[in-house]
Design a protein around this motif. Structure first.
Motif, short mmCIF file in Angstrom:
data_model
loop_
_atom_site.label_atom_id
_atom_site.label_comp_id
_atom_site.label_asym_id
_atom_site.label_seq_id
_atom_site.Cartn_x
_atom_site.Cartn_y
_atom_site.Cartn_z
N VAL A 97 0.84 -1.20 0.00
CA VAL A 97 0.00 0.00 0.00
C VAL A 97 0.88 1.26 0.00
CG1 VAL A 97 -0.28 0.15 2.53
CG2 VAL A 97 -2.07 1.04 1.02
N GLU A 98 0.40 2.27 -0.69
CA GLU A 98 1.07 3.57 -0.77
C GLU A 98 0.03 4.67 -0.72
OE1 GLU A 98 4.81 2.71 -3.73
OE2 GLU A 98 2.88 3.07 -4.68
N GLY A 99 0.51 5.88 -0.51
CA GLY A 99 -0.37 7.03 -0.61
C GLY A 99 -0.68 7.68 0.73
N ALA A 100 -1.61 8.62 0.65
CA ALA A 100 -1.95 9.45 1.81
C ALA A 100 -2.50 8.64 2.99
CB ALA A 100 -2.98 10.51 1.40
N ARG A 101 -3.14 7.52 2.70
CA ARG A 101 -3.72 6.69 3.78
C ARG A 101 -2.80 5.52 4.14
NH1 ARG A 101 -9.65 5.46 1.58
NH2 ARG A 101 -8.36 3.83 0.70
N GLN A 157 -3.12 -1.92 -7.33
CA GLN A 157 -1.99 -1.02 -7.15
C GLN A 157 -2.36 0.17 -6.27
OE1 GLN A 157 1.19 -1.67 -8.29
NE2 GLN A 157 0.24 -3.63 -8.76
N SER A 158 -3.56 0.68 -6.42
CA SER A 158 -3.95 1.85 -5.64
C SER A 158 -4.61 1.43 -4.33
CB SER A 158 -4.93 2.72 -6.44
OG SER A 158 -6.21 2.12 -6.47
N ALA A 159 -4.53 2.30 -3.35
CA ALA A 159 -5.16 2.04 -2.06
C ALA A 159 -6.66 1.85 -2.21
CB ALA A 159 -4.86 3.19 -1.10
N ASP A 160 -7.30 2.65 -3.07
CA ASP A 160 -8.74 2.51 -3.29
C ASP A 160 -9.09 1.15 -3.87
OD1 ASP A 160 -9.29 5.03 -2.26
OD2 ASP A 160 -9.34 6.00 -4.23
N ASN A 185 -11.18 -4.32 -3.41
CA ASN A 185 -10.95 -5.76 -3.57
C ASN A 185 -11.12 -6.52 -2.27
OD1 ASN A 185 -10.36 -5.33 -6.26
ND2 ASN A 185 -8.20 -5.80 -6.08
N ILE A 186 -10.64 -5.93 -1.19
CA ILE A 186 -10.73 -6.65 0.08
C ILE A 186 -12.17 -6.68 0.58
CG2 ILE A 186 -10.28 -5.00 1.95
CD1 ILE A 186 -7.82 -7.05 2.48
N ILE A 187 -12.94 -5.65 0.26
CA ILE A 187 -14.37 -5.67 0.57
C ILE A 187 -15.03 -6.84 -0.17
CG2 ILE A 187 -16.57 -4.47 0.13
CD1 ILE A 187 -15.12 -1.86 0.90
N ALA A 188 -14.73 -6.98 -1.44
CA ALA A 188 -15.31 -8.06 -2.24
C ALA A 188 -14.92 -9.43 -1.67
CB ALA A 188 -14.88 -7.94 -3.69
N ALA A 231 -17.71 1.87 5.75
CA ALA A 231 -17.87 3.16 6.42
C ALA A 231 -16.70 4.07 6.09
CB ALA A 231 -18.00 2.98 7.92
N GLY A 232 -15.53 3.50 5.92
CA GLY A 232 -14.34 4.27 5.59
C GLY A 232 -14.32 4.78 4.16
N GLN A 233 -15.17 4.23 3.31
CA GLN A 233 -15.24 4.68 1.92
C GLN A 233 -16.16 5.87 1.73
OE1 GLN A 233 -16.30 1.00 -0.22
NE2 GLN A 233 -14.30 1.17 -1.20
N LYS A 234 -16.96 6.20 2.72
CA LYS A 234 -17.93 7.29 2.57
C LYS A 234 -17.28 8.63 2.73
CE LYS A 234 -21.79 4.47 3.77
NZ LYS A 234 -23.00 4.29 4.43
#
Length: 147
Positions: free
Chosen positions: A33-37, A89-92, A97-100, A144-147
């Motif tokens: 994982v990379e990025g702001a989160r 590749q992206s955090a989103d 994917n992990i939700i699925a 909830a974290g996606q909202k």
């Protein structure tokens, strides 16, 4: 092996395979994982793969307690896992994917709980219900974290 529990054993093997796949997916996302989160997701993925590692042992031991063998190779384990998650590749994409993957296991668990109850296997039903609770809570938190 108790022949009356054969369907529950197969369901447990499927849950075990899917859990193993999600374990590796979580571990891989933790590494990549990379990025702001980054920090938040890095820690969350670690929590998930740690919890899933313990679950693998519980599920495999239940299969053994029913007189059957747990998968003895990665190939055999993955044969029970179903479709592998797409690389991300992206955090989103990782979160999606992990939700699925959690949803897939939750669906499998609901069916497996019904089967175990039908076979009067309260211990397996209880284990599977506990696993469903973990995946449903994780799904709630991820969504909830996606909202």
């Amino acid at each position: 092996m108790n022949r009356t529990n054969q369907k529950t054993i197969e369901n447990l093997r499927q849950v075990l395979g899917q859990t193993f796949s999600l374990y590796f997916q979580s571990q891989s996302y933790h590494w990549n994982v990379e990025g702001a989160r980054f920090r938040q997701l890095h820690e969350m993925f670690e929590e998930q793969y740690t919890e899933l590692s313990e679950a693998l042992d519980e599920i495999a031991e239940r299969i053994r307690a029913l007189g059957a063998y747990a998968p003895a190779s990665v190939a055999q384990m993955m044969s029970y896992a179903g479709e592998e998650a797409s690389p991300a590749q992206s955090a989103d994409d990782m979160v999606s994917n992990i939700i699925a993957s959690h949803q897939t296991i939750a669906d499998t668990l609901r069916q497996a709980i019904s089967q175990a109850a039908e076979e009067a296997d309260e211990v397996s039903a209880g284990l599977l219900t506990d696993r469903l609770q973990v995946h449903e809570k994780t799904l709630w938190m991820l969504k909830a974290g996606q909202k």
